[in-house]
Design an enzyme around this catalytic site. Sequence first.
Site, PDB file in Angstrom:
ATOM      1  N   THR A 128       0.818  -1.208   0.000  1.00 12.40           N
ATOM      2  CA  THR A 128       0.000   0.000   0.000  1.00 12.40           C
ATOM      3  C   THR A 128       0.858   1.267   0.000  1.00 12.40           C
ATOM      4  O   THR A 128       1.977   1.261   0.531  1.00 12.40           O
ATOM      5  CB  THR A 128      -0.902  -0.011   1.257  1.00 12.40           C
ATOM      6  N   ASP A 129       0.274   2.351  -0.513  1.00 14.59           N
ATOM      7  CA  ASP A 129       0.983   3.644  -0.473  1.00 14.59           C
ATOM      8  C   ASP A 129       1.161   4.151   0.964  1.00 14.59           C
ATOM      9  O   ASP A 129       1.952   5.054   1.218  1.00 14.59           O
ATOM     10  CB  ASP A 129       0.264   4.696  -1.329  1.00 14.59           C
ATOM     11  N   GLU A 130       0.414   3.563   1.913  1.00 12.68           N
ATOM     12  CA  GLU A 130       0.504   4.042   3.301  1.00 12.68           C
ATOM     13  C   GLU A 130       1.876   3.774   3.918  1.00 12.68           C
ATOM     14  O   GLU A 130       2.229   4.379   4.928  1.00 12.68           O
ATOM     15  CB  GLU A 130      -0.590   3.408   4.162  1.00 12.68           C
ATOM     16  N   TYR A 152      -1.590  -0.088  11.180  1.00 11.16           N
ATOM     17  CA  TYR A 152      -1.827  -0.792   9.912  1.00 11.16           C
ATOM     18  C   TYR A 152      -0.652  -0.558   8.959  1.00 11.16           C
ATOM     19  O   TYR A 152      -0.065  -1.503   8.417  1.00 11.16           O
ATOM     20  CB  TYR A 152      -3.132  -0.316   9.245  1.00 11.16           C
ATOM     21  N   LYS A 156       2.111  -3.276   7.431  1.00  9.10           N
ATOM     22  CA  LYS A 156       2.306  -3.516   5.991  1.00  9.10           C
ATOM     23  C   LYS A 156       3.771  -3.230   5.602  1.00  9.10           C
ATOM     24  O   LYS A 156       4.364  -3.957   4.804  1.00  9.10           O
ATOM     25  CB  LYS A 156       1.372  -2.639   5.165  1.00  9.10           C
TER      26      LYS A 156
END
Length: 346
Positions: A128-130, A152, A156
Amino acid sequence: MRHIMVTGGAGFIGSNFVRYMLQNYPAYNIVVYDKLTYAGRLENLQDVAEAFEGRYAFVKGDICDADRVEQTIKQHRIDTLINFAAETHVDRSLVEPGSFIQTDVYGTYVLLEAARKFELERYHQISTDEVYGQVLDGRSTEADHLEPRSPYAASKASGDLMVLAYQESWNLPITITRGSNNIGPYQYPEKVVPLFTTNAIDDRPLPVYGDGKQMRDYQYVLDHCTGIDTVLHKGVLGEIYNVGTGSEITNIEMTKIILHTLGKSENLIQYVEDRPGHDRRYALDISKLCALGWNSTVPCEAAIEQTVHWYVANAWWWQPIKNGELYKAYYAQQYAQRLEKGAAVG
Ligand code: NAD
Ligand code: DAU
């Protein structure tokens, strides 16, 4: 012939990906391996099970269960593993981070060990971009440092680092994609677009966190699927690829598009207490994936409109979820106080 194991394939993006791959690659077989948490639903794959009998199989299992993972790989002669399985909702990770660490970090390790033991041709990690953290200016490239800010995002990012470590240490044939916010059919109505759409259909308030000026790149899920497909077939082993539209809108703009598409009043908007540590903006540089010949095809606004139309036409899917006791308890815990406080302020 490819024998692909898709972990987390009963969730939102995974189920869209499985349908897309079976439709587009008649020689491929797919086994979905999924624990069926609250977010994993066999209804998401009902049509797939009927249309692709013989090329599709489902195994209920936890990615943290090494024996079951290995047994599935052996039994189905798997050569490619694509890992979508994760705990995925930021708000839940702020309440209960343990399951995120268990699935997103330990579970990833279990899958990597299995990929190494059975010498799979490819292990692909859906990220994810997060993991880049908030990006106030400019755009994140794949070479950027990881600065995750929520449990989260940190889980990741840890998963990604483990994948890269297996590549460095044992030359495991890996690739990673880092996607922006996906929207489209079968997204659990805890994520903002399906939550706001279904609330608006029911004339319930739309709880916008903080000032609503946070920016996200809302991409249509099928664009993400073609991006993953491109990396699987044309990507360079060991490499990471960002997947998004490459442009962002604010949450309040997204909210108004939903309301206008439904013909509902903006009076449904209710500003509420912000998410702790809320990332202000994510923005991806997608040029590396575009260089492989891929392009995002659905602009943000059209992606939101198409998604809204799907939820209008598919109340059979989301109404039982929203009427369930589990969902109601989650909604009360997450929003009851916020909406009360917001109403008092308003
Ligand atoms: P989702 O929450 O809809 O689905 C997750 C799936 O994983 C569910 O089917 C669930 O049952 C399964 N699962 C959870 N824990 C498991 C375990 N221990 N063992 C086996 N299965 C398990 O998630 P999603 O939105 O479809 O996201 C899929 C992947 O894409 C995730 O890895 C997520 O981090 C990533 N991602 C999501 C987005 C997004 O906007 N939704 C964007 C970029 C990346
Ligand atoms: O960026 C990719 C990520 O997108 C994925 O990795 C995650 O799995 C996925 O959940 C999503 O994370 P976000 O936190 O960006 O998505 P969410 O839908 O929860 O929130 C989107 C934006 O909307 C965010 O700025 C918070 C805001 N929001 C969200 C909810 C649920 C609200 O204003 N009100 C809400 O009730």
